[in-house]
Design an enzyme around this catalytic site. Sequence first.
Site, mmCIF file in Angstrom:
data_model
loop_
_atom_site.group_PDB
_atom_site.id
_atom_site.type_symbol
_atom_site.label_atom_id
_atom_site.label_comp_id
_atom_site.label_asym_id
_atom_site.label_seq_id
_atom_site.Cartn_x
_atom_site.Cartn_y
_atom_site.Cartn_z
ATOM 1 N N GLU A 104 0.746 -1.082 0.001
ATOM 2 C CA GLU A 104 0.103 -0.119 0.141
ATOM 3 C C GLU A 104 0.900 1.108 -0.046
ATOM 4 O OE1 GLU A 104 -2.440 -1.594 3.528
ATOM 5 O OE2 GLU A 104 -4.169 -1.475 1.811
ATOM 6 N N GLU A 124 -3.036 -10.304 3.522
ATOM 7 C CA GLU A 124 -4.083 -9.929 4.762
ATOM 8 C C GLU A 124 -5.028 -10.876 4.815
ATOM 9 O OE1 GLU A 124 -2.678 -7.582 2.881
ATOM 10 O OE2 GLU A 124 -2.568 -5.578 3.643
#
Length: 648
Positions: A104, A124
């Site tokens: 990210e 994740e």
Amino acid sequence: MAEYLRLPHSLALIRIRNPPVNAISPAVLYGIKEGLQKAVSDHTVKAIVISGADGKFCAGVDIHVFSTPWSSDTGLGDLVDEMQRNKKPVVAAIEGMALGGGLELALGSHYRIAHVQTETGFPEVTLGILPGARGTQLLPRLIGIPAALDLITSGRCILAGEAFKLGILDKVVNSDPLEKGIKFARTILDQPLECRRIMNKTVPNVPNMDAIFSEVFAKVRKQYPGYIAPETCIRAVQASVKHPYEVGIKEEKELAVYLVESGQARALQYAFFAERNANKWSTPSGVSWKTASVRPISLVGVLGKHVGEFLDSPHLHMVRAAIYLVPSGVKFCGKHIAVLAPLILIQVHELFILCVRTGDGNFFFFFFVVLGPELRTYTLSHSTSSQLIEMENILVPRGWGEVVSTFLTISNNGTMNIHVQVLCRHTVFSSLRDSIYVIYIRNFRVSDLAGLDVGWKGRKGQGLTGPALPPGTPARKRGNIRYCPIPDILCESGRFGQKTGKGWYQYDKPLGRIHKPDPWLSKFLSQYRETYHIEPRVISQDEILERCLYALINEAFRILGEGIAASPEHIDVIYLHGYGWPRYRGGPMFYASTVGLSTILEKLQKYYRQNPDIPQLEPSNYLKKLAAHGNPPLKEWQRLAGTPSSKL
Ligand SMILES: CCC/C=C/C(=O)SCCNC(=O)CCNC(=O)[C@H](O)C(C)(C)COP(=O)([O-])OP(=O)([O-])OC[C@H]1O[C@@H](n2cnc3c(N)ncnc32)[C@H](O)[C@@H]1OP(=O)([O-])[O-]
């Protein structure tokens, strides 16, 4: 933390430094923000490079923080937006890995240059959460919905080459990416940035968007039954199509908080650390996985039908082959059966467990490795369904083989009648609320696969059944202990399992694989009840769950109390990798900690009072000791109940 360095040629460098993997802690986040502000306010800085120290860009948010209040709003998403909006170009120079929050950060940068060996991805989902710092909104805008859905719902990590093809990376290099990144930054000082801000892009349109989402929903429901994160990830990605960026990120945040606070996320993150801790075993004499040297083995006995398929015959094979020992976690080709190294170093007749997981996420057989100069037999697991196998290694003491192989059997013996009930009420079972039942049902399948006559032979050898049984022994008692003769009766009727086409299930043919419930079994059970005057009763789902599971958990506490297992985490890793325990429930010990030790103790006491002839239901002393402390966290158990003398 993150270092800020002023470089020549109007550049600034922000370098993440948080060993071992440069994970994002509050201090790291603060350091990056501070570096960014310094670079923005220094009018001599024209471009910023962001990298990670020691050859690792960033492995994502520090997983430890998900159990702290910081996790509900890390501020990482805001930082990612701040980087995108920055008026000065930001170049991510990526080496090693850019995972989760690390990716990210890279997506927040205007340019991404990576070394060819770099791994990127959004793992994740495997931790029960989602890429909640803009990942679900930025990735679809950058690479399109199908590819983004694939990466986000699978959690798979990809090498730089593939990431470049997908459009995640702008450049892949063979040499130092920081050097290349700095060089590159000098060439883009005055370039317009608008088109480099992913947040400004719209998600590439495809004509059959609804169908794509429906398909992926169906796929993850089938592939990850019971898991909430994959579907929630899809919903977050859907928000990137339905809404403008500012609305999409709000929806992403809501979904992220829902997952972070879920019990599944806690269990999956526990499993992540438990696996790493379990691999850190050492013997009292100081041998550990790290100190063990790698040695080849030349003679191996392989048992098992699946191995048989691999070797062309369904029975025992002696294989002469060069078998190379590989370090834990290394992926290796299924054709090269590998054995853990330390077993060679430790004295004869030590027993080890191989926990094997196939690369496609299926758990397959794990069995024991026995080594001694005379007994040169290794029982190895093998999966024909996958080319890649990953291994976990756990140290267990001599004699553990017996304990572990009977681990389920022990708890099963006490609950065999209940299991048979569950099996007969197959339809009821499939509607049961917890997939932990699956491992019990799988037991019947595994028994059929292994051959019911194997256990039968063992019981005959122990004098529990067959000619050695003293005349006049009651059918359902052995001494004062309840005995379930049903598996023996099945064998006496020639039902040896899959090989004879019938066992607990019926199969399409002898050695066939297609199974279905057998009405014979229900009929047989009615007769059985009549013969032994057993009053049929409805067994509630709660009772099934509690008697099956708590007996098993009780046994695990006994093993801990006797120093046979090094820690509760070891037991959980064995269950996760060996018995197909649903990972989102953490393992039996973790599960016990979520139910509450005093609840488990009370229930066991109740069932033991009702069934004093089932010793498996008698609460173990270790459980009693721990429950006296209320419901202490799992990490505290061994300190509170005392560490028994190690049998390792
Ligand atoms: C809003 C939120 C959105 C973002 C969410 C995220 O980013 S979620 C995160 C998304 N990221 C992931 O899911 C990545 C998870 N990590 C991995 O997949 C692998 O660890 C690896 C590929 C980074 C390195 O593999 P390898 O075989 O070379 O080594 P290894 O596996 O043995 O680990 C070495 C040590 O590092 C430790 N540690 C590692 N990562 C983290 C972490 N993020 N945190 C803390 N610790 C971490 C690990 O415990 C071990 O510590 P120990 O035992 O020495 O005290």
